[in-house]
Design a protein around this motif. Structure first.
Motif, mmCIF file in Angstrom:
data_model
loop_
_atom_site.group_PDB
_atom_site.id
_atom_site.type_symbol
_atom_site.label_atom_id
_atom_site.label_comp_id
_atom_site.label_asym_id
_atom_site.label_seq_id
_atom_site.Cartn_x
_atom_site.Cartn_y
_atom_site.Cartn_z
ATOM 1 N N HIS A 61 -0.930 -22.872 -25.314
ATOM 2 C CA HIS A 61 -1.564 -23.693 -23.969
ATOM 3 C C HIS A 61 -2.912 -23.055 -24.094
ATOM 4 O O HIS A 61 -3.283 -21.634 -24.173
ATOM 5 C CB HIS A 61 -0.674 -23.397 -22.949
ATOM 6 N N HIS A 62 -4.101 -23.855 -23.833
ATOM 7 C CA HIS A 62 -5.289 -23.294 -23.680
ATOM 8 C C HIS A 62 -5.912 -23.407 -22.109
ATOM 9 O O HIS A 62 -5.442 -24.395 -21.540
ATOM 10 C CB HIS A 62 -6.299 -23.985 -24.633
ATOM 11 N N VAL A 63 -6.764 -22.844 -21.726
ATOM 12 C CA VAL A 63 -7.307 -22.635 -20.552
ATOM 13 C C VAL A 63 -8.876 -22.689 -20.753
ATOM 14 O O VAL A 63 -9.544 -22.005 -21.647
ATOM 15 C CB VAL A 63 -6.944 -21.409 -19.594
ATOM 16 N N THR A 64 -9.593 -23.466 -20.166
ATOM 17 C CA THR A 64 -11.028 -23.524 -20.308
ATOM 18 C C THR A 64 -11.675 -22.566 -19.394
ATOM 19 O O THR A 64 -11.519 -22.660 -17.917
ATOM 20 C CB THR A 64 -11.406 -24.960 -19.876
ATOM 21 N N VAL A 65 -12.607 -21.892 -19.574
ATOM 22 C CA VAL A 65 -13.384 -20.770 -18.670
ATOM 23 C C VAL A 65 -14.330 -21.708 -17.864
ATOM 24 O O VAL A 65 -15.175 -22.552 -18.503
ATOM 25 C CB VAL A 65 -14.038 -19.887 -19.624
ATOM 26 N N ARG A 66 -14.276 -21.342 -16.636
ATOM 27 C CA ARG A 66 -15.301 -22.017 -15.749
ATOM 28 C C ARG A 66 -16.258 -21.246 -15.265
ATOM 29 O O ARG A 66 -16.095 -20.005 -15.650
ATOM 30 C CB ARG A 66 -14.394 -22.493 -14.263
ATOM 31 N N VAL A 92 -7.112 -10.859 -24.457
ATOM 32 C CA VAL A 92 -8.029 -10.317 -25.134
ATOM 33 C C VAL A 92 -7.393 -10.021 -26.605
ATOM 34 O O VAL A 92 -8.040 -10.443 -27.600
ATOM 35 C CB VAL A 92 -8.316 -8.827 -24.675
ATOM 36 N N ASP A 93 -6.256 -9.722 -27.015
ATOM 37 C CA ASP A 93 -5.436 -9.558 -28.089
ATOM 38 C C ASP A 93 -5.466 -10.707 -28.715
ATOM 39 O O ASP A 93 -5.547 -10.747 -29.963
ATOM 40 C CB ASP A 93 -4.059 -8.799 -28.166
ATOM 41 N N LEU A 94 -4.937 -11.814 -28.081
ATOM 42 C CA LEU A 94 -4.606 -12.935 -28.715
ATOM 43 C C LEU A 94 -5.989 -13.847 -29.318
ATOM 44 O O LEU A 94 -5.798 -14.556 -30.150
ATOM 45 C CB LEU A 94 -3.738 -14.007 -27.733
ATOM 46 N N ALA A 109 -6.725 -19.249 -25.498
ATOM 47 C CA ALA A 109 -5.292 -19.292 -25.891
ATOM 48 C C ALA A 109 -4.516 -18.453 -24.911
ATOM 49 O O ALA A 109 -5.082 -17.313 -24.783
ATOM 50 C CB ALA A 109 -4.888 -19.354 -27.396
ATOM 51 N N VAL A 110 -3.524 -18.988 -24.570
ATOM 52 C CA VAL A 110 -2.621 -18.453 -23.380
ATOM 53 C C VAL A 110 -1.484 -18.032 -23.862
ATOM 54 O O VAL A 110 -1.020 -18.808 -24.560
ATOM 55 C CB VAL A 110 -2.433 -19.199 -21.953
ATOM 56 N N PRO A 111 -1.184 -16.677 -24.117
ATOM 57 C CA PRO A 111 0.093 -16.331 -24.410
ATOM 58 C C PRO A 111 1.453 -16.938 -24.001
ATOM 59 O O PRO A 111 1.461 -17.518 -22.834
ATOM 60 C CB PRO A 111 0.174 -14.674 -24.116
ATOM 61 N N HIS A 112 2.388 -17.103 -24.666
ATOM 62 C CA HIS A 112 3.565 -17.888 -24.365
ATOM 63 C C HIS A 112 4.188 -17.503 -22.903
ATOM 64 O O HIS A 112 4.407 -18.053 -22.094
ATOM 65 C CB HIS A 112 4.311 -18.161 -25.387
ATOM 66 N N GLU A 113 4.185 -15.994 -22.897
ATOM 67 C CA GLU A 113 5.052 -15.631 -21.748
ATOM 68 C C GLU A 113 4.355 -15.851 -20.541
ATOM 69 O O GLU A 113 4.677 -15.554 -19.524
ATOM 70 C CB GLU A 113 5.183 -13.969 -21.991
ATOM 71 N N TYR A 114 2.825 -16.207 -20.467
ATOM 72 C CA TYR A 114 2.351 -16.344 -19.307
ATOM 73 C C TYR A 114 1.791 -17.621 -19.210
ATOM 74 O O TYR A 114 0.970 -18.189 -18.306
ATOM 75 C CB TYR A 114 0.979 -15.589 -19.186
ATOM 76 N N ASP A 115 2.082 -18.624 -19.883
ATOM 77 C CA ASP A 115 1.766 -20.057 -19.848
ATOM 78 C C ASP A 115 2.466 -21.174 -18.899
ATOM 79 O O ASP A 115 2.142 -22.064 -18.632
ATOM 80 C CB ASP A 115 1.622 -20.874 -21.218
#
Length: 117
Positions: A61-66, A92-94, A109-115
């Motif tokens: 899952h991706h998030v767009t920076v505002r 940062v790692d991902l 990209a958002v890590p799976h555990e936080y999406d």
């Protein structure tokens, strides 16, 4: 007339070759070194294959920076129930970020555990 004189034959002399300690070390190295090189090459190749397979099949899952967003604000927005420090470190790692500077419109990209799915 020919006369033959029978003489007693001497037993053959046996020469024994002794392997010194240094010789044993050299032979052991010649046997073990190619095995270690082969095992290292096998391990390096299997890791590369596993990494290539893992990255090609993962969908994030991706998030767009505002405008005005920071890693901290994004972490609080996408995973409010988690410690933001852990979420920032995972982002940062991902994403392989070299710094905390973000550009508006950048996709993270958002890590799976936080999406949250």
């Amino acid at each position: 007339m020919t006369t033959f004189v029978l003489t007693q034959q001497q037993p053959p002399v046996r020469i024994r070759t002794r392997l010194t300690r240094r010789g044993r070390v050299v032979i052991a190295a010649l046997i073990v070194l190619p095995l270690l090189i082969g095992a290292g090459a096998l391990a390096a190749n299997s890791g590369a294959v596993a990494g290539a397979v893992g990255t090609s099949s993962a969908a994030f899952h991706h998030v767009t920076v505002r405008s005005g967003d920071s890693l901290w604000s994004i972490a609080e927005r996408i995973a409010p129930q988690y410690d933001p420090r852990d979420v920032v470190a995972a982002l940062v790692d991902l994403n392989g970020l070299q710094s905390s500077v973000l550009q508006a419109g950048q996709q993270l990209a958002v890590p799976h555990e936080y999406d949250g799915r």
